[in-house]
Scaffold this motif. Sequence first.
Motif, PDB file in Angstrom:
ATOM      1  N   GLU A  12       3.154  11.124   8.009  1.00  0.00           N
ATOM      2  CA  GLU A  12       3.983  10.049   7.637  1.00  0.00           C
ATOM      3  C   GLU A  12       5.117   9.539   8.415  1.00  0.00           C
ATOM      4  O   GLU A  12       6.038  10.528   8.662  1.00  0.00           O
ATOM      5  CB  GLU A  12       4.184  10.397   6.021  1.00  0.00           C
ATOM      6  N   ILE A  13       5.216   8.445   8.759  1.00  0.00           N
ATOM      7  CA  ILE A  13       6.345   7.910   9.477  1.00  0.00           C
ATOM      8  C   ILE A  13       7.224   7.362   8.291  1.00  0.00           C
ATOM      9  O   ILE A  13       6.746   6.509   7.328  1.00  0.00           O
ATOM     10  CB  ILE A  13       5.873   6.612  10.170  1.00  0.00           C
ATOM     11  N   ALA A  47       2.062  -1.190  11.541  1.00  0.00           N
ATOM     12  CA  ALA A  47       2.279  -0.080  11.010  1.00  0.00           C
ATOM     13  C   ALA A  47       1.909   0.321   9.648  1.00  0.00           C
ATOM     14  O   ALA A  47       2.037  -0.617   8.683  1.00  0.00           O
ATOM     15  CB  ALA A  47       3.900   0.127  11.304  1.00  0.00           C
ATOM     16  N   THR A  48       1.460   1.611   9.351  1.00  0.00           N
ATOM     17  CA  THR A  48       1.148   2.068   8.030  1.00  0.00           C
ATOM     18  C   THR A  48       2.056   3.496   8.008  1.00  0.00           C
ATOM     19  O   THR A  48       2.476   3.876   9.206  1.00  0.00           O
ATOM     20  CB  THR A  48      -0.290   2.072   7.587  1.00  0.00           C
ATOM     21  N   PRO A  49       2.041   4.166   6.797  1.00  0.00           N
ATOM     22  CA  PRO A  49       2.757   5.372   6.906  1.00  0.00           C
ATOM     23  C   PRO A  49       2.067   6.429   7.627  1.00  0.00           C
ATOM     24  O   PRO A  49       2.999   7.104   8.149  1.00  0.00           O
ATOM     25  CB  PRO A  49       2.636   5.720   5.212  1.00  0.00           C
ATOM     26  N   ARG A  50       0.818   6.106   8.172  1.00  0.00           N
ATOM     27  CA  ARG A  50       0.583   7.083   8.955  1.00  0.00           C
ATOM     28  C   ARG A  50      -0.061   7.010  10.183  1.00  0.00           C
ATOM     29  O   ARG A  50      -0.846   7.519  11.228  1.00  0.00           O
ATOM     30  CB  ARG A  50      -0.795   7.720   8.249  1.00  0.00           C
ATOM     31  N   ARG A  51       0.135   5.506  10.584  1.00  0.00           N
ATOM     32  CA  ARG A  51      -0.435   4.847  11.986  1.00  0.00           C
ATOM     33  C   ARG A  51       0.640   3.799  12.409  1.00  0.00           C
ATOM     34  O   ARG A  51       0.885   2.894  11.804  1.00  0.00           O
ATOM     35  CB  ARG A  51      -1.837   4.487  12.084  1.00  0.00           C
ATOM     36  N   LEU A 171       1.722  14.156  15.864  1.00  0.00           N
ATOM     37  CA  LEU A 171       0.503  13.448  16.267  1.00  0.00           C
ATOM     38  C   LEU A 171      -0.605  13.912  16.272  1.00  0.00           C
ATOM     39  O   LEU A 171      -0.863  15.062  16.675  1.00  0.00           O
ATOM     40  CB  LEU A 171       0.970  12.738  17.605  1.00  0.00           C
ATOM     41  N   GLN A 172      -1.620  13.266  15.433  1.00  0.00           N
ATOM     42  CA  GLN A 172      -2.959  13.931  15.539  1.00  0.00           C
ATOM     43  C   GLN A 172      -4.160  13.420  16.309  1.00  0.00           C
ATOM     44  O   GLN A 172      -4.824  14.067  16.553  1.00  0.00           O
ATOM     45  CB  GLN A 172      -3.438  13.831  13.950  1.00  0.00           C
ATOM     46  N   SER A 173      -4.028  11.840  16.456  1.00  0.00           N
ATOM     47  CA  SER A 173      -5.039  11.439  17.347  1.00  0.00           C
ATOM     48  C   SER A 173      -4.680  10.035  17.763  1.00  0.00           C
ATOM     49  O   SER A 173      -3.721   9.673  17.376  1.00  0.00           O
ATOM     50  CB  SER A 173      -6.419  11.271  16.581  1.00  0.00           C
ATOM     51  N   ILE A 174      -5.316   9.861  19.052  1.00  0.00           N
ATOM     52  CA  ILE A 174      -5.106   8.690  19.764  1.00  0.00           C
ATOM     53  C   ILE A 174      -6.386   7.743  19.898  1.00  0.00           C
ATOM     54  O   ILE A 174      -7.507   8.302  20.511  1.00  0.00           O
ATOM     55  CB  ILE A 174      -4.461   8.593  20.994  1.00  0.00           C
ATOM     56  N   LEU A 175      -6.366   6.574  19.334  1.00  0.00           N
ATOM     57  CA  LEU A 175      -7.530   5.630  19.440  1.00  0.00           C
ATOM     58  C   LEU A 175      -7.238   4.607  20.508  1.00  0.00           C
ATOM     59  O   LEU A 175      -6.108   4.209  20.589  1.00  0.00           O
ATOM     60  CB  LEU A 175      -7.803   4.931  18.193  1.00  0.00           C
ATOM     61  N   LEU A 268       5.953   2.858   2.137  1.00  0.00           N
ATOM     62  CA  LEU A 268       5.316   4.346   1.671  1.00  0.00           C
ATOM     63  C   LEU A 268       3.707   4.329   1.225  1.00  0.00           C
ATOM     64  O   LEU A 268       3.216   5.433   0.825  1.00  0.00           O
ATOM     65  CB  LEU A 268       6.108   4.319   0.469  1.00  0.00           C
ATOM     66  N   VAL A 269       3.081   3.197   1.261  1.00  0.00           N
ATOM     67  CA  VAL A 269       1.712   3.321   0.691  1.00  0.00           C
ATOM     68  C   VAL A 269       0.741   2.708   1.888  1.00  0.00           C
ATOM     69  O   VAL A 269       1.146   1.662   2.459  1.00  0.00           O
ATOM     70  CB  VAL A 269       1.916   2.576  -0.509  1.00  0.00           C
ATOM     71  N   GLU A 270      -0.284   3.126   1.811  1.00  0.00           N
ATOM     72  CA  GLU A 270      -1.266   2.312   2.622  1.00  0.00           C
ATOM     73  C   GLU A 270      -2.415   1.643   1.677  1.00  0.00           C
ATOM     74  O   GLU A 270      -2.792   0.510   2.360  1.00  0.00           O
ATOM     75  CB  GLU A 270      -2.195   3.337   3.375  1.00  0.00           C
ATOM     76  N   TRP A 271      -2.465   1.902   0.606  1.00  0.00           N
ATOM     77  CA  TRP A 271      -3.621   1.233  -0.458  1.00  0.00           C
ATOM     78  C   TRP A 271      -2.627   1.160  -1.831  1.00  0.00           C
ATOM     79  O   TRP A 271      -2.538   1.886  -2.621  1.00  0.00           O
ATOM     80  CB  TRP A 271      -4.616   2.142  -0.525  1.00  0.00           C
ATOM     81  N   PRO A 272      -1.768   0.059  -1.953  1.00  0.00           N
ATOM     82  CA  PRO A 272      -1.019  -0.196  -3.158  1.00  0.00           C
ATOM     83  C   PRO A 272      -1.574  -0.314  -4.302  1.00  0.00           C
ATOM     84  O   PRO A 272      -2.532  -1.243  -4.323  1.00  0.00           O
ATOM     85  CB  PRO A 272      -0.047  -1.489  -2.634  1.00  0.00           C
TER      86      PRO A 272
END
Length: 749
Positions: A12-13, A47-51, A171-175, A268-272
């Motif tokens: 989470e960012i 931007a989302t909390p995770r990406r 950082l977990q992955s890069i697309l 704070l949310v990706e799917w409100p």
Amino acid sequence: MPDLLLELFSEEIPARMQAKAADDLRQMVTGGLVDAGLTYEGAKAFATPRRLALTVHGLTTRSPDLREERKGPRVDAPEGAIQGFLRSAGLSSRAEARVASDPKKGDFLVADIVRPGRPAEEIIAEVVPRVVRSFPWPKSMRWGARSAPAGAPGAAAEAKGPESLRWVRPLQSILCTFGPETEDPVVVAFEVDGIASGNETRGHRFMAPQPVRVRRFEDYVASLERGRVVLDPARRRDIILTDARNLAFAAGLELVEDEGLLQEVAGLVEWPVVLMGRFDEDFLTVPDAVIRATIRANQKCFVVRDPATGRLANRFVLVANIEASDGGATIVAGNERVIRARLSDARFFFEGDLAVKLADRLPKLDAITFHEKLGTQGERVRRVAALARALAPVVGADPEKAERAARLAKADLVSGMVGEFPELQGHMGRVYAEAQGEDHEVAAAIEDHYRPQGPSDRVPSAAVSIAVALADKLDTLFCFWAIAEEPTGSKDPFALRRAALGVIRLVIENGVRLSLLATAYAIQDRYRPLAVERTGEWRDALETAYKRNLGSAGMIAGPSPDLDKLGAEENYWRAVKSLLAFFADRLKVQLREAGARHDLVDAVFALGGQDDLVSIVRRVEALGALLSTDDGANLLAGYRRAANILRAEEKKGTRVAERVDPALLALAEEKALATAVEAAAATARATVALEDFEGAMRALATLRGPVDAFFDTVLVNDPDEAVRANRLALLVSVREACHLVADFSRIEG
């Protein structure tokens, strides 16, 4: 043309970092691509909390070939120089260079260097890792096996210590994919600190955690939607706001909208998922602002109001990040439990604060330092109270009420509620004052004395509130100028620019006729002891500022002083002069933002003695209205012609008569001008005294015709010295008439 898709997937960012991080990613990646020779049609970051995600549309597939002609030494130059040139140009022998001739320099070597373009994939594979490694997070961290010190006991072989990657969260992955719409894009291959690029992303952490393979931006967005992730933060905000409004409306209530909270929750949310909870009605005895601050600060929830009463209802709106199987009942219950505890604390603070009179809290302010050179908050309160009492008659306020409000204005700073929620200072003071039986004007002034706090904040209009707000801000300004803590450049740690603009808005929008110099004189006994000796460097800077802003503008009459000869007691007056110059600059900014021309402001300030802000604004408005007409524009042209002639003759030492002699006026045009100037000056002088600046401008506008006729037919530099001196005196009278309302020499255009 091909498109680039990039995603940096992490834990989470923080919400407050997301918007700037997305913008930084766009600028850094596109800047790197352009620097490498690629062009693109458009780019957008998300931007989302995770990406963090970036799409670059219409990116060229290859950088162009570059050709460079590099000149070298003469063909007969020493061999060492020639070999050095060949090495720098990438040539292996002299035969690979060509010989060029110059008529002056002779024959010399030239290297034709061709740098072939590179594929976009190769450039992307260089740019993205560089961006990731140098990304400007406000705070970042190292993690995992690589973060251990290299060679430390038990450290992994890949440990790099401080050289390992820093990112805001692991950082977990890069697309990273690149390709045209008509073909399958390729994965741009590179590695950053052991993380290899690929074409997979992940959806929602709980509802769709499995990897998802994507090709380009369109199916990337669609795949995330299926994985319960809304990529666009603007769309998440719209979903939250719309659903919250609808949920409140369905309950017969209305949402209390909060743009700052909306921005934060969307991060704070990706799917409100919007839900509604409730709290005990007993808590509604606590002020609405306290309930809102408590729920907002602790649970990031919105409050709702009853449209019939305008008061808050015992409901709140929360935003979850998951579609729960029980419809969100457990989530709502958990939030209700926490909010109940927080509101219980708030009620405890509120009831405890009410038990203590505001006046009884004042001694505690003597234990709080306001500034090391300015004493305690208690000392400041006593200064502000005395100043508010002095200002009260100027704004039409009751001096007793103004002084009382100023004495109590800071008392809530030592209350439990403001200690918990500093943003409620002022408001809680009003609540406590009203509950403890203080006069309603006093209570209102306690809250309003902080206003206006910015360009969008409202300006107090009640007399007592104006007096206390002015006193609070003027005390701040006089104090910090006295101790030589003026703003410098972009640094303004005490918000002095905001205080000055607050004074300007309070004075102008309420039509307060306040002389800043007279105010400084009236309060000198309290503020002069605070003034400190300045350094020589400060004196030089003040001397320059004085000559520019005051010596010419004349806000304090008289010549520029010899600052080195002033005694210690004059430190205060030097500070006052500097402060008045600062007000002049702030007023110019304010008027420019309102659409006024800066040169018109300068023209008014240049008259001298201009420290009444309302009068200055009215003069500027009247001058602008005059110059927008043909009469005004032509009068300005005539003034300039007269001023230029006078300047040239005065420079040569030509005699100018002390006053116009009617007996020496021979031509009809000069007689007409003399009559017109006398009448216009008399009218302008009278109307300025009445502050009818529009009337003064109309009087000056009548000079347009006589001035034009004078210059068309009259020879100023007549061979007869007496006639010439008299005509120059006539031009002086034109100049002086114009200067009754403004210094026309400062007007541009």
